[in-house]
Design a protein around this motif. Structure first.
Motif, PDB file in Angstrom:
ATOM      1  N   ILE A   5       0.898  -1.090   0.054  1.00 31.27           N
ATOM      2  CA  ILE A   5      -0.088  -0.029   0.177  1.00 31.27           C
ATOM      3  C   ILE A   5       0.878   1.361  -0.020  1.00 31.27           C
ATOM      4  O   ILE A   5       1.717   1.325   0.991  1.00 31.27           O
ATOM      5  CB  ILE A   5      -0.795   0.073   1.271  1.00 31.27           C
ATOM      6  N   SER A   6       0.778   2.186  -0.894  1.00 27.98           N
ATOM      7  CA  SER A   6       1.495   3.397  -1.157  1.00 27.98           C
ATOM      8  C   SER A   6       0.678   4.414  -1.580  1.00 27.98           C
ATOM      9  O   SER A   6       0.054   4.151  -2.723  1.00 27.98           O
ATOM     10  CB  SER A   6       2.814   3.204  -1.700  1.00 27.98           C
ATOM     11  N   THR A  15      -3.382   0.442  -3.543  1.00 23.53           N
ATOM     12  CA  THR A  15      -2.886  -1.409  -3.195  1.00 23.53           C
ATOM     13  C   THR A  15      -2.719  -1.937  -4.263  1.00 23.53           C
ATOM     14  O   THR A  15      -3.507  -1.954  -5.052  1.00 23.53           O
ATOM     15  CB  THR A  15      -4.041  -1.594  -2.250  1.00 23.53           C
ATOM     16  N   ALA A  16      -1.666  -2.618  -4.194  1.00 22.58           N
ATOM     17  CA  ALA A  16      -1.477  -3.910  -5.124  1.00 22.58           C
ATOM     18  C   ALA A  16      -1.044  -5.406  -4.197  1.00 22.58           C
ATOM     19  O   ALA A  16      -0.300  -5.074  -3.531  1.00 22.58           O
ATOM     20  CB  ALA A  16       0.075  -3.455  -5.895  1.00 22.58           C
ATOM     21  N   GLN A  45       2.018  -2.467 -11.070  1.00 23.22           N
ATOM     22  CA  GLN A  45       2.384  -1.697  -9.942  1.00 23.22           C
ATOM     23  C   GLN A  45       3.375  -2.570  -8.957  1.00 23.22           C
ATOM     24  O   GLN A  45       4.184  -2.035  -8.225  1.00 23.22           O
ATOM     25  CB  GLN A  45       1.012  -1.499  -9.344  1.00 23.22           C
ATOM     26  N   TRP A  46       3.023  -3.829  -8.969  1.00 19.39           N
ATOM     27  CA  TRP A  46       4.007  -4.645  -7.758  1.00 19.39           C
ATOM     28  C   TRP A  46       5.340  -4.444  -8.306  1.00 19.39           C
ATOM     29  O   TRP A  46       6.189  -4.158  -7.403  1.00 19.39           O
ATOM     30  CB  TRP A  46       3.113  -6.029  -7.788  1.00 19.39           C
ATOM     31  N   GLN A  47       5.639  -4.734  -9.758  1.00 18.49           N
ATOM     32  CA  GLN A  47       6.951  -4.424 -10.118  1.00 18.49           C
ATOM     33  C   GLN A  47       7.715  -3.142  -9.776  1.00 18.49           C
ATOM     34  O   GLN A  47       8.715  -3.124  -9.357  1.00 18.49           O
ATOM     35  CB  GLN A  47       7.042  -4.955 -11.468  1.00 18.49           C
ATOM     36  N   LYS A  48       6.530  -2.127  -9.861  1.00 18.55           N
ATOM     37  CA  LYS A  48       7.325  -0.797  -9.785  1.00 18.55           C
ATOM     38  C   LYS A  48       7.773  -0.594  -8.496  1.00 18.55           C
ATOM     39  O   LYS A  48       8.595   0.112  -8.240  1.00 18.55           O
ATOM     40  CB  LYS A  48       6.123   0.119 -10.183  1.00 18.55           C
ATOM     41  N   TRP A  49       7.009  -1.229  -7.684  1.00 16.09           N
ATOM     42  CA  TRP A  49       7.415  -1.102  -6.210  1.00 16.09           C
ATOM     43  C   TRP A  49       8.506  -1.968  -5.840  1.00 16.09           C
ATOM     44  O   TRP A  49       9.009  -2.164  -4.414  1.00 16.09           O
ATOM     45  CB  TRP A  49       6.083  -1.265  -5.378  1.00 16.09           C
ATOM     46  N   LYS A  58      -8.184  -2.321   3.149  1.00 14.10           N
ATOM     47  CA  LYS A  58      -7.777  -1.723   2.047  1.00 14.10           C
ATOM     48  C   LYS A  58      -6.949  -2.617   1.139  1.00 14.10           C
ATOM     49  O   LYS A  58      -6.174  -2.202  -0.137  1.00 14.10           O
ATOM     50  CB  LYS A  58      -6.596  -0.577   2.447  1.00 14.10           C
ATOM     51  N   LEU A  59      -7.167  -3.945   1.547  1.00 13.38           N
ATOM     52  CA  LEU A  59      -6.586  -4.856   0.660  1.00 13.38           C
ATOM     53  C   LEU A  59      -7.419  -5.018  -0.609  1.00 13.38           C
ATOM     54  O   LEU A  59      -8.744  -4.877  -0.662  1.00 13.38           O
ATOM     55  CB  LEU A  59      -6.688  -6.270   1.379  1.00 13.38           C
TER      56      LEU A  59
END
Length: 237
Positions: free
Chosen positions: A31-32, A36-37, A74-78, A213-214
């Motif tokens: 979460i950012s 959420t991703a 998004q997951w990869q970006k983070w 928030k999931l």
């Protein structure tokens, strides 16, 4: 518990150790900035443990599963992992898996204290169910130990019989659940037991009323463990 206690002791060939395998599945969320991703991370666990608490644990992370390409990007970006990985850890005598070392007690009261040794705050009842689920994934439990585990679970406040189910490995079992918000969101925690032997077959966590928030759709299973092997085998070289 009575069924478990009546089972014969498993044969143990000379020179063998505890060998366990399980299939596991965890929801990971980042979460950012209000976004959420989420990713489902399947894992395969295998362990060997000797009587002097030496051993080996192998954990294989399979590629995460995403509900959309947007989540994947998004997951990869983070910085999240999207490929497979394998971790092997060897333990010297006395070092196998912090918290569950030595002989597993065969008395439910003693087991209760043993599971929470080294902790200070009195745990919520669901914590014992979670401890048992973790224990079943890394320790081979004999009939008396399984009976103590089931007696402990039966005495937990709020535990209910959820009926006959088929677990994720296709095995018939009886489900027993506790609903708790001890970890924040209200969730249902379930263990699945083989009624013929008292063996634990599986464990699940599910969010029934809200996901907070999931980035999941309720009701959502967020964790499961499927215990596939618990036997004596030779230590790998």
């Amino acid at each position: 518990a009575a069924v478990a206690a009546a089972q014969p002791m498993p044969p143990r060939p000379a020179g063998t150790v505890e060998h366990l395998e399980s299939a596991n599945w965890f929801l990971n969320s980042s979460i950012s900035g209000g976004r959420t991703a989420s990713a489902v991370v399947p894992q395969q666990w295998e362990s060997w443990r000797s009587d002097d608490d030496a051993g080996r644990m192998v954990r294989k992370d399979l590629p995460p599963i995403f509900r959309s390409d947007v989540d994947r990007r998004q997951w990869q970006k983070w910085g999240g992992r999207v490929d497979s990985s394998r971790e092997v850890r060897d333990y010297a005598a006395g070092e196998f898996y912090r918290g569950f070392r030595g002989e597993v007690p065969t008395d439910a009261g003693v087991l209760r204290d043993w599971l929470r040794a080294g902790t200070s705050a009195p745990p919520a009842p669901v914590q014992y169910l979670e401890d048992v689920a973790q224990l079943a994934g890394i320790r081979l439990l004999n009939p008396a130990q399984r009976a103590a585990v089931l007696t402990l679970l039966a005495d937990l406040p709020g535990i209910t019989a959820a009926g006959t189910v088929t677990d994720r490995a296709g095995r018939a079992g009886e489900a027993f659940s506790i609903t708790s918000d001890a970890h924040g969101l209200p969730a249902q925690y379930t263990v699945i037991v083989d009624p013929r032997t008292g063996t634990l077959l599986g464990y699940e966590e599910m969010l029934p009323p809200t996901a907070g928030k999931l980035n999941v759709t309720i009701p959502a299973v967020i964790t499961y463990r499927s215990y596939l092997k618990a036997e004596y085998a030779s230590m790998p070289r």
